[in-house]
Every structure is written in structure tokens, then in C-alpha cells.
Design an enzyme around this catalytic site. Structure first.
Site, PDB file in Angstrom:
ATOM      1  N   HIS A 169       0.842  -1.192   0.000  1.00  0.00           N
ATOM      2  CA  HIS A 169       0.000   0.000   0.000  1.00  0.00           C
ATOM      3  C   HIS A 169       0.879   1.245   0.000  1.00  0.00           C
ATOM      4  O   HIS A 169       1.937   1.282   0.625  1.00  0.00           O
ATOM      5  CB  HIS A 169      -0.905   0.004   1.235  1.00  0.00           C
ATOM      6  CG  HIS A 169      -2.025   0.994   1.149  1.00  0.00           C
ATOM      7  ND1 HIS A 169      -1.847   2.329   1.435  1.00  0.00           N
ATOM      8  CD2 HIS A 169      -3.325   0.851   0.806  1.00  0.00           C
ATOM      9  CE1 HIS A 169      -2.998   2.968   1.278  1.00  0.00           C
ATOM     10  NE2 HIS A 169      -3.907   2.092   0.892  1.00  0.00           N
ATOM     11  N   HIS A 170       0.428   2.277  -0.696  1.00  0.00           N
ATOM     12  CA  HIS A 170       1.233   3.501  -0.834  1.00  0.00           C
ATOM     13  C   HIS A 170       1.442   4.209   0.497  1.00  0.00           C
ATOM     14  O   HIS A 170       2.388   4.994   0.649  1.00  0.00           O
ATOM     15  CB  HIS A 170       0.556   4.450  -1.825  1.00  0.00           C
ATOM     16  CG  HIS A 170       1.513   5.212  -2.684  1.00  0.00           C
ATOM     17  ND1 HIS A 170       2.670   5.782  -2.193  1.00  0.00           N
ATOM     18  CD2 HIS A 170       1.504   5.493  -4.012  1.00  0.00           C
ATOM     19  CE1 HIS A 170       3.316   6.385  -3.177  1.00  0.00           C
ATOM     20  NE2 HIS A 170       2.644   6.216  -4.292  1.00  0.00           N
ATOM     21  N   SER A 171       0.598   3.948   1.488  1.00  0.00           N
ATOM     22  CA  SER A 171       0.804   4.585   2.793  1.00  0.00           C
ATOM     23  C   SER A 171       2.050   4.050   3.474  1.00  0.00           C
ATOM     24  O   SER A 171       2.600   4.704   4.371  1.00  0.00           O
ATOM     25  CB  SER A 171      -0.422   4.373   3.690  1.00  0.00           C
ATOM     26  OG  SER A 171      -0.632   2.990   3.921  1.00  0.00           O
TER      27      SER A 171
END
Length: 497
Positions: free
Chosen positions: A155-157
Site C-alpha cells: 500500500h502507498h501509505s
């Protein structure tokens, strides 16, 4: 990831303990995490690696077990706070299960790399279980124990593209053979905290840090006041420039989206291109630009050809390009990038002229005063009620036809559980845009991963043909006219024809 029980000859090991150390998501990461209330705005990213052989499964699994101990963030889930009063906190998952995150799949003979890509694109479309650490690894085995494909999705987070490369650099091995680990890693202790516990932790940390922050501000106040008074005459002009820059970066580019690429869905279509770093550099230099300028010009050449082939030519398309904000002393992992948006000149037929035009545009947007606006205003974005935030962002991103990113990858050969990584194709998310293209260099090869929304790109075979032709015409600017000869790895994967 690394060799069994750890990568004793890893590309770099000194930063393992420092990767992703921030306990609480930044405001920017929190906004990305919460925007997924709208499924169109999911932000998975992936590396798809072509391996020269199928790794031993037990060794492969043990490598991931060690990696999740060496990088505690890999065992952490995001715990949100009640009513979004704070940002999500990373906490060690008390129910962590490696078998959930690391999987394998064998393709029946005859198998092709395109079939493996289809498996990867389907995995990319699957949402993360938000109660678990947001990453997944998949080993795709070909027939007869030959070459394999390794997909790592995150996930980009967790991090941006460059942070992902940093993680791979830390966790891949420099040796094919197994050797004793340099150190043993204990699994991080589980943390069974809930939403209120995450909020209480942030409030407590804020109270503890408040005296130090106040003292620092007090010490800086005289110098800051003097600097403000000195710069006062130029302040108004600078403010006007910033507002104009901010408007240009937050408002979609002043050109309509392509009429061919308006459809949107929740699916992905993967394809790849490749050339050498030297060939793309020579093309850029021959036209007065850089490797990145030549790369963008090649993509736009493909878009031009696709539109012309379907009798819908366009002069410009709205495009976005991430710009790294990382400094040399920044911690590893995390997200440090800005987004530049502009009207991309698709209609320029001459590839050299297109490279020169892109060079001027990119040079201009990199010096915009408000380039870091998303980071600056992230505290506001992260506090906006989620429905308003998602509606605003979707209204912006769905008007983009192309996002393109360029990441410096690994320059040395690396291995995963004894298998050499022949190619490392990056694939970025599709948060509302039609096409996302990402280039990562790997051992002198430019590996380009193209992620297209099939509802937007309705003729995928034609699109890939046009993208290849766009790359070829740009390479010809630098004198590259013959076959590139970079697909020997396909023979290992698919077998001799």
C-alpha cells in the site's frame, strides 16, 4: 527478499532498522489511507520481478519470515483513531500470519510471461485487508521448474516508489548461494491496541514533545522575525507567485481529457517495455534533454499513435508526474514526493522536438514555488470529512489521462533465495487516472511497467504496439535503430520457441 534467515550479503544492511520507523502516519499518508473509502482511489503499488529460476519454496518462505523480523513495519497494521481525531498508528499485528501474506501459484504448461502478468494485475485489483499489514508477496512458478515471477505488492501509505526500492535494496542478496546470517532477529512483540489507544498514544506523545517544540520556537523567533522584516518588500510578489503556482498545481491542466480514455473501472491491465539506460540517455542528450525527458516523450509518442490509429487525434493530454522531495539525510521509507501536473504535448510528431518540449515543461514545473503543496496542505486534507475529500480528489484525478514516474533502481545484480532477478518491472496505482507508467532502472536496463485501466484503454494490444513504436522512434533520435536484444529472459520463462 533475502537469503534464508537473512541476507548476509545484502545490497545494504545499515538502514534496516531505520526503514519505516515513523510510528504515526503523516497527514499526507493518512489522507491516502482514508481516501480508499472510494474504491476508485485505491493506491496499491507493486514490483514484478522476473527470476532466472524457481526459488526453493522453504528457503523463499524463510527469507520472508526473516525480513518481517528485520523490518518490523512488515508486521504492522494501521490502527485508525475514532472519528479521525488523529492519524492512523502503525502497530504490530497480534494476528500476524506469514502464510496469509506470502503465497505461490503454478501456471500450467505452456505458460507465458503475459499469463503471469495477468495473474499479477488481478492481484493488484484486490483490495487489502485493512485489519492486516498492507502488503502481499506472490511467487508465480512456470512449468518444468524453470524461470519464475515474484510480485511484491504494498500500500502507498507504507512508502513511495523510491522507498520501495530502498526496501528491496536492503532485503535482496548479492549472492546466489546461501550463507550464514549476519545477525538473528526477534519478532517484534504484538500490540493489541484499538482506536482509542491509538489516539491516546498520539495525545500523550504530543504533550511530551510540546515543551521541546515551544523551546525551539522561542529560540528561533528573533531570527525568524528579522528574516521576515528583511524580506517584507518582496513578500507580496512572492505571495502572488505562490498563489498562481498553487492554482496551476491544484487545478487540472487547461486541456480536456482524451475522448478515447474517459472510461474508468476498478480493474488493471499490465504491460511492459524495456530498453537500455544508455540508449534512452543518448536519445535525450541528442535532443538537448535527459533520460526522463526521452522517457516521457516516448510515452507521449505512443499516446499520439494510439489516438491516430483510432482516428481521434489530440494535441495535448492532461498529465501528472511525481517529483521526489527526498533529501540525502531523510529516513528511509515513508512518502516524500510532490505531484506536478501539466498539459503534455502529444501532437508533436517529431520525437526530437517532443523531447525538447518536454524538457522545458519539466524544468518549469520542477521549480514551481508551490510544488510541495500536497505536503504543505496535507494537515487540512487529512481533517476534511472523507466523503468531501474523496469527491474532490476523484474530480481531479479522473481528468488525468497519464501519470508517469521515473525511479532510480538497483545498479548491481541481486538474488532472492538463490534466484537471480533478471528484470524488476514497477507498477504504480491507478487512483482515478487512465494510465500509470513507471520506469525503474535495473542493472543498466530501463524496466517500464504500464498499468492501464481497461475501461479507458479499450484496445490494449493496439495500445502496447503504439507504445513500443513510440519508444522506438525516440531511441532512433539517439542512433538506436536495430533490435534492442533485451528479451532473452523470456526464453528462460517461456522456453525455446
Amino acid at each position: 527478499m533475502g537469503a534464508m534467515n537473512g541476507p548476509p550479503a545484502a545490497v545494504g544492511t545499515g538502514g534496516l532498522a531505520d526503514w519505516g520507523v515513523r510510528r504515526t502516519m503523516t497527514d499526507f499518508e493518512a489522507a491516502m489511507w482514508r481516501m480508499e473509502a472510494d474504491p476508485r482511489l485505491r493506491t496499491p503499488m507493486a514490483a514484478v520481478e522476473v527470476l532466472d529460476r524457481t526459488p526453493d519454496w522453504d528457503r523463499f518462505l524463510a527469507a520472508h519470515e526473516w525480513a518481517t523480523r528485520a523490518l518490523p513495519r512488515a508486521r504492522m497494521r494501521a490502527v485508525d483513531t475514532p472519528l479521525h481525531l488523529g492519524n492512523p498508528v502503525w502497530a504490530v499485528d497480534p494476528n500476524f500470519d506469514l502464510d496469509f501474506h506470502v503465497r505461490r501459484q503454478r501456471l500450467p504448461a505452456p505458460a507465458t510471461f503475459e499469463q503471469a502478468l495477468r495473474v499479477c494485475q488481478n492481484v493488484m485489483s484486490e483490495p487489502f485487508d485493512r485489519a492486516r499489514p498492507p502488503w502481499q508477496a506472490l511467487l508465480i512458478e512456470g512449468p518444468a521448474g524453470g524461470a519464475a515471477v515474484y510480485m511484491l505488492k504494498a500500500h502507498h501509505s507504507l512508502t513511495d516508489g523510491l522507498g520501495g526500492i530502498q526496501m528491496l535494496a536492503l532485503l535482496h542478496s548479492r549472492k546466489r548461494g546461501h550463507s550464514a546470517p549476519e545477525w538473528d532477529c526477534e519478532a517484534p512483540a504484538a500490540e493489541d491496541i484499538g482506536a482509542w489507544g491509538a489516539l491516546s498514544e498520539q495525545v500523550g506523545r504530543g504533550l511530551r514533545d510540546a515543551p521541546a517544540r515551544l523551546a525551539a520556537r522561542t529560540l528561533r523567533a528573533p531570527a525568524a522575525l528579522a528574516a521576515a522584516l528583511t524580506a517584507l518588500p518582496a513578500g507580496a510578489a512572492a505571495a502572488v507567485r505562490y498563489v498562481r503556482s498553487l492554482n496551476g498545481l491544484l487545478v487540472p491542466p487547461a486541456c480536456p481529457p482524451s475522448p478515447l480514455l474517459r472510461g474508468r473501472s476498478l480493474s488493471h491491465r499490465f504491460s511492459v517495455l524495456e530498453t537500455t539506460v544508455d540508449a534512452l540517455k543518448h536519445a535525450g542528450k541528442a535532443a538537448g534533454g535527459s533520460l526522463n525527458d526521452a522517457y516521457i516523450a516516448a510515452l507521449l509518442g505512443g499516446f499520439r499513435r494510439y489516438h491516430e490509429a483510432l482516428s481521434r487525434p489530440v494535441a495535448r493530454i492532461p498529465m501528472a508526474m511525481p517529483v521526489s522531495l527526498r533529501a540525502g539525510d531523510n529516513p528511509m521509507g515513508g512518502n516524500r514526493f510532490a505531484g506536478a501536473r501539466f498539459a503534455a504535448p502529444v501532437g508533436i510528431e517529431d520525437p526530437a522536438e517532443r523531447i525538447a518540449a518536454i524538457h522545458d515543461i519539466v524544468l518549469s514545473v520542477r521549480h514551481e514555488p508551490a510544488l510541495d503543496a500536497l505536503q504543505v496542505f496535507a494537515p487540512v486534507f487529512s481533517r476534511i470529512p472523507t466523503p468531501f475529500l474523496t469527491d474532490w480528489y476523484a474530480g481531479q484525478s479522473t481528468r488525468l489521462d497519464l501519470q508517469a514516474s521515473n525511479i532510480r533502481g538497483l545498479a548491481v545484480p541481486v538474488y532472492i533465495a538463490g534466484a537471480r532477478v533478471e528484470r524488476m518491472f514497477p507498477f504504480g496505482p491507478l487512483p482515478g487516472c487512465a494510465v500509470m507508467a513507471v520506469l525503474a532502472s535495473h542493472c543498466g536496463v530501463c524496466c517500464i511497467g504500464i498499468n492501464a485501466d481497461p475501461a479507458a484503454v479499450t484496445e490494449p494490444d493496439l495500445f502496447l504496439h503504439c507504445m513500443r513504436a513510440g519508444l522506438d522512434e525516440v531511441l532512433a533520435v539517439g542512433g538506436e535503430t536495430g533490435p534492442r536484444g533485451l528479451t532473452a529472459w523470456r526464453t528462460a520463462w517461456e522456453g525455446p520457441s
